[in-house]
Design an enzyme around this catalytic site. Structure first.
Site, PDB file in Angstrom:
ATOM      1  N   GLU B  65     -30.077 -33.056  21.915  1.00  0.00           N
ATOM      2  CA  GLU B  65     -29.861 -33.687  20.612  1.00  0.00           C
ATOM      3  C   GLU B  65     -30.701 -34.962  20.481  1.00  0.00           C
ATOM      4  O   GLU B  65     -30.787 -35.761  21.412  1.00  0.00           O
ATOM      5  CB  GLU B  65     -28.376 -34.033  20.428  1.00  0.00           C
ATOM      6  CG  GLU B  65     -28.090 -34.648  19.064  1.00  0.00           C
ATOM      7  CD  GLU B  65     -26.606 -34.614  18.714  1.00  0.00           C
ATOM      8  OE1 GLU B  65     -25.995 -33.529  18.828  1.00  0.00           O
ATOM      9  OE2 GLU B  65     -26.059 -35.667  18.356  1.00  0.00           O
ATOM     10  N   ASP B 161     -19.228 -39.689   8.508  1.00  0.00           N
ATOM     11  CA  ASP B 161     -18.338 -40.838   8.528  1.00  0.00           C
ATOM     12  C   ASP B 161     -18.133 -41.364   7.119  1.00  0.00           C
ATOM     13  O   ASP B 161     -19.045 -41.357   6.298  1.00  0.00           O
ATOM     14  CB  ASP B 161     -18.924 -41.933   9.419  1.00  0.00           C
ATOM     15  CG  ASP B 161     -18.974 -41.471  10.870  1.00  0.00           C
ATOM     16  OD1 ASP B 161     -17.965 -40.890  11.325  1.00  0.00           O
ATOM     17  OD2 ASP B 161     -20.024 -41.645  11.512  1.00  0.00           O
ATOM     18  N   GLU B 465     -57.731 -24.237  32.375  1.00  0.00           N
ATOM     19  CA  GLU B 465     -58.708 -23.157  32.216  1.00  0.00           C
ATOM     20  C   GLU B 465     -60.121 -23.701  32.045  1.00  0.00           C
ATOM     21  O   GLU B 465     -61.081 -23.177  32.591  1.00  0.00           O
ATOM     22  CB  GLU B 465     -58.314 -22.336  30.998  1.00  0.00           C
ATOM     23  CG  GLU B 465     -59.207 -21.176  30.757  1.00  0.00           C
ATOM     24  CD  GLU B 465     -58.950 -20.575  29.390  1.00  0.00           C
ATOM     25  OE1 GLU B 465     -59.356 -19.443  29.189  1.00  0.00           O
ATOM     26  OE2 GLU B 465     -58.359 -21.270  28.524  1.00  0.00           O
ATOM     27  N   THR B 466     -60.234 -24.782  31.241  1.00  0.00           N
ATOM     28  CA  THR B 466     -61.551 -25.364  30.992  1.00  0.00           C
ATOM     29  C   THR B 466     -62.108 -25.966  32.276  1.00  0.00           C
ATOM     30  O   THR B 466     -63.319 -26.018  32.484  1.00  0.00           O
ATOM     31  CB  THR B 466     -61.449 -26.436  29.901  1.00  0.00           C
ATOM     32  OG1 THR B 466     -60.591 -25.947  28.876  1.00  0.00           O
ATOM     33  CG2 THR B 466     -62.803 -26.741  29.305  1.00  0.00           C
ATOM     34  N   GLN B 487     -64.221 -21.311  26.786  1.00  0.00           N
ATOM     35  CA  GLN B 487     -63.379 -20.541  27.701  1.00  0.00           C
ATOM     36  C   GLN B 487     -64.276 -19.681  28.571  1.00  0.00           C
ATOM     37  O   GLN B 487     -65.334 -19.235  28.144  1.00  0.00           O
ATOM     38  CB  GLN B 487     -62.339 -19.703  26.953  1.00  0.00           C
ATOM     39  CG  GLN B 487     -62.885 -18.556  26.133  1.00  0.00           C
ATOM     40  CD  GLN B 487     -61.781 -17.688  25.520  1.00  0.00           C
ATOM     41  OE1 GLN B 487     -60.638 -18.119  25.334  1.00  0.00           O
ATOM     42  NE2 GLN B 487     -62.116 -16.454  25.201  1.00  0.00           N
TER      43      GLN B 487
END
Lengths: 662, 662
Positions: B65, B161, B465-466, B487
């Protein structure tokens, strides 16, 4: 009537966008702006565009003319001739209009039905001839509407021969082909590509040759897209005709109609019908050998090749149209000698496509109908959309019923007698059936000495691809795993591979191993137990004729089993294993036992009862090995099944089948 | 009003079809009957279904929350907290309704906007709190309509409230949470999942504890799907509460609200607000260390872990809800100790998904926005359909304008000062820019000793990955090939690969090598010449800020550059290089030079002029190597380009650029 609508070149433009006008690439090879890209750009072109592209590229084409058959079995033969001659790569075929044969009807021998079958089931670009004499406008419009509905896109607009010997003009009716051209453009706008006939020596009824080519110009101006010439005997005749047409401003393609002499009688008949005189240099050769068919055909081939060479070498002939007289040998031989017969082993997709316009985007099908593509096309003919890119959720489109196993385009090429010879005049037991399946796989003779060239599920000999699995298939069929469909796993072979390749060059194709077979319920009991070991590597679906079924596949998830990666394109995945379609396929697959095999035998005969027993008690199984980079494990699955069965045999089989509740 | 509509379990049924009732497989893991299969079945489930599945599987969950921030920069921080805490795998988060903060407005700090951002841009299942006291029905309906429009599917229905200290009933208005529950069901049928609050020790205003749980049952009967409890301090309190609820027939999930004590003041405030008494065993520990924040937090973590273990071990608590107070450390530590924090490195798709219901089927995106997924989501938010299975023809859906680079969910996490430190207080020349790019790639410090952790096109450090391409990227950036996206090629790695894997286990992923960079027009002149050698293997698209462009890709053909093959599924191809989208992307990519970099400097300053020069004169280039099974040739392309340039340098460069007409 006669409203002239734009057509022809207007439809073609490069969709290449280069916002600054600068140019560096040459990417405008494809023009079709369709909603989703199709693998084969040609699929979305209309005939006149295909023709124009071939003219631009200087790539000579050929086309083939056929006439409708007289009998139902003639229709079956003609359809398989379409398949054979279609493999040589004609740009189109055309079907003559046969007024005496109820040409617009639903009869299997009608011009309309034959053309529709060529388009829809043989995937051939086709032109339907249409003659207008003695026809009301309403009738003609109805024919055209029907043609459009069937997916035909091209009309050869002809006057046709008069009913009597003399022509009588009809007030407000169709008196000339030009009336028909105008009518088509007026009523159907640019929908159809229209072809008209040209007469290299002038129409026999024309006042003069000059008047006739002026008349041809009128037909073209009225909306015809190209011209096919009537037959002629000398290249010079045609070349002069083209030059004369160009001189008066006819700009569209003019294609020579070539007639390879195939027999003495047919030549005389055709010459009479066309009111043409056979030149002396031909009669001089033919008359002495008129009773020797082979000699005449050889001469015809030789003479046609010579003439075609002159035509093509002239530089003004872009393609050749052949009057085949529904025969294969002479035309194919001429084309082979000219180097135009192009049996390209590469397929645009792994399955046989339809040429219906609404199927242009279709690029995904369930694998089940791999050997029955015409049945698949028939059962999906009412679909509004065809799967493109992915199969998706197949629960919505329903498959049509296949009650009539004798639709002429679905019929086996073999006679009942031939089938009985192949599949056994008399079956002894289930093993007799296993033996037939095994002989089909091995291409060997059955015990009676006949080769098994087809099965109810496969009307053709084994595909080269299936041959890769031959040894394994033979082993399992011998033991009662009756295979009807299979493919090996492929981990990235070039798309040009002669056996498993498809699609444009420069790509890579992939497959998951697939196996589909009928087998006994005893085998299925063991198989289900074995398959637990192979989860989640192997997906299975097992069903009997009543629909009792097991699967570990998700209902809504088709499994792609064939796919291809190509330069500059999205992934193509032409075949899937789809659990929903499988339930439709199983009805067809089981019915074929009865319709094509059991019914060969007398009612109540032991042979019939054996086939019916299999139909009633066996299960249809499909297996997919998802791990395509590894060695196909499906043979191991079958081995394990037999191993478990023999173990059970030792331990007392009956106890076990109770456990598995079958 | 108060019409009770069916909800809850009614929506869940197995879609498994076994027509005979026999069962052998266990294939009904996924229930979603969506129009096309999605890779991640959970994406199409509603919250109550996800919850039910987790309860059935016994797989404990957690949820978090948050309250809305007070300031715009607080919003930026909260959004990146969502990204970080979202990576631990919460089942959902919820955002409190802050009546004083204009909660339903479009302000970046409003409850509504924060919840919308969590769903749309962070891809988190989210619940929006809504309080009803002192609100008209029209206002509440308008809030709910807005929430629905924004893609919110879950509401926590609360009374809120009172404005004064005492509650006054309003005639015909909302006096209790149950009125709001009824209103939601009456006006929105089953659209929303509804959560209500439970009070383990009874609501402070309730007459008795027993009356309060009866009231809770009424709320559930009125249509609430599950209950989240108010905070409590002892496991026993909550377990008794659940047993009491079950005893009177409350059947839905009841989730404990857990509050790890994080500081002396916050504990006192919360206790006061909740009208709860802090038990003596806690105050006894806390009072002596009340000035030692670290000590209190450690105690809070310890105490929360102990209590959570008791709850989970009870067997009646399916998941834990955490009151985070917008802080990360304590909650994450508790979750880690409980083993619930699950930073699964596997991604369902290679890019960050949105949780908006209409994007559930989305599984294809252009690669260009790989590092700016929130921008992509923003610019496509008005699309009616999202690409699924294939990208298709992208000419129809337009991309929204991206004029406001300061949308709070798109804003850089770094301050202007930090950016100046990273990208240079003062730039000397184009080489200074090359150096910044190079430092970003190598993760090394710039000449002033600051690490370059982001670039205008990449707000995060280099992806793992790079990193595979790091050495090559460093080399080319140093020479002025300013890479912003890339890539490596991948030829069938397991989908579970920690670096390049994505999607469910058991699959194989593939990629074509991709490289995108800015570079000078001189370089482009040479590159275009070199690229001719690489046809058709390499697809390219080159464009400057004015749209002058070259490509060898077909306009209508996207190129799939990432795809995956999974057991029992169709092919998934999540990223494409699409020539149409690229023209939209280039506007954004060029604008980022100015908006994020040049504007850091004074108008007319040399630094600003250098960045502006690059913006005005450089080209954006993308390259795809289609031959994914071979070694990536794109580095060779760049090498060849530099080789040609140096050759030209020797031959007199100027002559050549004239030849190439740039």
């Amino acid at each position: 009537m006669g409203k002239q609508t734009p057509h022809g070149d207007g439809n073609w433009q490069s969709s290449k966008s280069d916002s600054s006008g600068a140019s560096g690439g040459d990417s405008s090879k494809e023009s079709s702006r369709c909603s989703t890209p199709v693998l084969d750009a040609d699929r979305s072109d209309r005939l006149r565009d295909k023709m124009r592209k071939r003219i631009e590229s200087g790539d000579h084409w050929f086309s083939l003319e056929f006439f409708p058959p007289r009998t139902a079995s003639g229709a079956v033969n003609l359809i398989s001739r379409f398949d054979r001659m279609g493999s040589g790569g004609p740009l189109f075929i055309d079907i003559t209009w046969h007024p005496a044969g109820d040409p617009g009807s639903d009869k299997e021998t009608s011009s309309m039905m034959i053309a529709s079958t060529a388009v829809n089931y043989c995937g051939l670009e086709s032109i339907l001839h249409l003659t207008c004499c003695n026809q009301s406008k309403e009738k003609i419009t109805a024919y055209l509407n029907k043609a459009k509905h069937l997916g035909l896109k091209n009309i050869m607009a002809l006057r046709g021969d008069p009913v009597g010997s003399e022509w009588e003009d009809e007030e407000g009716g169709f008196n000339y082909a030009i009336d028909l051209v105008k009518h088509i453009r007026s009523e159907f706008d640019d929908y159809f590509d229209i072809c008209v006939a040209g007469y290299p020596t002038g129409h026999p009824e024309a006042e003069t040759y000059e008047a006739d080519i002026l008349h041809l110009k009128e037909k073209v101006d009225a909306g015809a897209d190209f011209v096919i010439s009537q037959l002629f005997f000398r290249a010079d005749t045609f070349l002069k005709f083209v030059n004369d047409c160009r001189a008066i401003g006819i700009k569209c393609p003019i294609v020579p109609g070539v007639f390879p002499v195939q027999g003495y009688q047919s030549l005389r008949q055709l010459a009479k019908l066309s009111k043409l005189e056979v030149p002396e240099e031909i009669t001089r050769v033919i008359e002495p050998i008129k009773d020797n068919d082979a000699a005449i055909r050889n001469f015809g081939i030789h003479q046609a090749v010579e003439m075609c060479r002159l035509l093509l070498d002239s530089g003004i002939v872009p393609g050749l149209h052949f009057y085949t007289l529904n025969r294969e040998v002479a035309t194919m031989e001429v084309l082979r000698q000219l180097g135009l017969w192009n049996e390209d082993p590469r397929r645009p997709l792994p399955w046989a496509m339809s040429a219906h316009p609404k199927r242009k985007v279709e690029d995904v099908r369930p694998i089940f109908w791999a050997s029955r593509p015409k049945s698949y096309i028939y059962r999906t003919q009412d679909w509004d959309d065809f799967p493109n890119g992915r199969w998706g959720n197949s629960s919505s489109p329903a498959f049509g019923e296949l009650n009539d196993y004798y639709l002429f385009y679905l019929k086996s090429k073999s006679s009942k007698e031939a089938l009985l010879q192949m599949w056994g005049e008399e079956l002894m037991n289930e093993q007799s059936v296993y033996e037939i399946f095994t002989c089909y796989i091995t291409a060997q003779s059955n015990p009676c000495g006949h080769k098994v060239l087809c099965l109810p599920w496969n009307d053709e000999p084994l595909a080269p691809e299936t041959n890769l699995l031959k040894d394994e298939l033979e082993k399992v069929n011998r033991r009662g795993v009756l295979t009807i469909n299979s493919q090996p796993n492929i981990n990235g072979k070039p798309s040009t591979d002669p056996i498993v390749g498809w699609g444009p060059p420069g790509g890579y194709v992939f497959q998951k191993a697939y196996l589909e077979f009928f087998t006994s319920s005893e085998n299925v009991t063991a198989l289900l137990k074995i398959l637990k070991k192979y989860e989640p590597r192997v997906n299975y679906h097992i069903v009997n004729v009543n629909g009792r079924n097991w699967t570990n596949a998700n209902d809504m998830q088709p499994n792609a089993v064939t796919w291809g990666i190509f330069p500059g394109r999205e992934i193509v995945q032409p075949t899937v294993v789809d659990p929903v379609s499988f339930m439709y396929w199983k009805d067809e697959a089981f019915a074929l036992w009865i319709e094509q095999w059991a019914k060969l035998y007398e009612d109540e005969s032991p042979s019939r009862m054996i086939v019916k027993y299999i139909h009633d008690n066996y299960f249809l199984v499909n297996l997919v090995d998802n791990d395509f980079p590894l060695e196909n494990c499906l043979w191991q699955v079958i081995d394990d099944m037999f191993e478990l069965l023999s173990q059970w045999g030792r331990e007392n089989f009956k106890t076990n089948i109770q456990l598995f509740n079958i």
